[in-house]
Write an enzyme that holds these catalytic residues in place. Structure first.
Site, mmCIF file in Angstrom:
data_model
loop_
_atom_site.group_PDB
_atom_site.id
_atom_site.type_symbol
_atom_site.label_atom_id
_atom_site.label_comp_id
_atom_site.label_asym_id
_atom_site.label_seq_id
_atom_site.Cartn_x
_atom_site.Cartn_y
_atom_site.Cartn_z
ATOM 1 N N ILE A 116 -1.442 -5.656 -0.177
ATOM 2 C CA ILE A 116 -1.315 -4.616 0.822
ATOM 3 C C ILE A 116 -0.012 -4.842 1.582
ATOM 4 O O ILE A 116 0.230 -5.918 2.111
ATOM 5 C CB ILE A 116 -2.510 -4.642 1.815
ATOM 6 N N GLU A 117 0.803 -3.802 1.624
ATOM 7 C CA GLU A 117 2.073 -3.832 2.323
ATOM 8 C C GLU A 117 1.981 -2.861 3.493
ATOM 9 O O GLU A 117 1.594 -1.702 3.305
ATOM 10 C CB GLU A 117 3.185 -3.408 1.366
ATOM 11 N N ILE A 118 2.276 -3.332 4.691
ATOM 12 C CA ILE A 118 2.315 -2.473 5.868
ATOM 13 C C ILE A 118 3.765 -2.406 6.309
ATOM 14 O O ILE A 118 4.413 -3.443 6.495
ATOM 15 C CB ILE A 118 1.419 -3.019 6.987
ATOM 16 N N SER A 155 8.679 -4.589 6.015
ATOM 17 C CA SER A 155 7.312 -4.749 5.514
ATOM 18 C C SER A 155 6.745 -6.127 5.760
ATOM 19 O O SER A 155 7.471 -7.120 5.834
ATOM 20 C CB SER A 155 7.284 -4.506 4.000
ATOM 21 N N PHE A 171 1.467 0.957 2.885
ATOM 22 C CA PHE A 171 1.076 1.902 3.925
ATOM 23 C C PHE A 171 2.137 1.916 5.022
ATOM 24 O O PHE A 171 2.617 0.855 5.428
ATOM 25 C CB PHE A 171 -0.264 1.501 4.547
#
Length: 136
Positions: free
Chosen positions: A129-131, A118, A82
């Site tokens: 989940i990668e931000i 990230s 994301f």
């Protein structure tokens, strides 16, 4: 019409199969700021989705998935990235305050449109989940 005319232009939604619908909704709304919305398809059922930006994630309860579905749906099988306008450093602080472990990062990666910075974490089902932030 040529073969070159057959291309896709974006992602409208994706489906996550979850073990616990309430836990998934809680995580994605509380931690990632998504909006939980109920919707009613033509079959009359009520389903749940997570909206953010111009996209959504439809949620399927494991063992009670809606048809049609993936060949082998299951909790914890996704790896999602994301983008955020908030800095990755701010995310690391936020996640720490929420008791969410950072699994990796900050680390530089290559996104769909170029370099990104990230941080990685897990949702309640173990999905990665990668931000990320776009960087130059």
């Amino acid at each position: 019409m040529t073969d070159d005319d057959f291309t896709v232009s974006g992602l409208d939604h994706l489906v996550l199969t979850v073990a616990d619908l309430d836990a998934a909704v809680g995580f994605y709304t509380r931690i990632l700021g998504m909006q939980a919305v109920a919707f009613h398809p033509s079959d009359g059922s009520q389903r749940w989705a997570l909206k953010f930006g111009r996209q959504k994630i439809n949620l399927h309860q494991a063992g009670a998935e809606f048809e049609p579905k993936a060949k082998s749906p299951g909790p914890g099988t996704a790896d999602l990235c994301f983008l955020s306008g908030r800095s990755v450093a701010d995310w690391v602080s936020w996640l720490d305050r929420q008791g969410i472990a950072v699994e990796d990062g900050p680390v530089r990666r290559t996104g769909a449109e170029g370099p990104i910075l990230s941080v990685y974490l897990r949702d309640p089902d173990g999905n990665l989940i990668e931000i990320s932030n776009r960087v130059s």
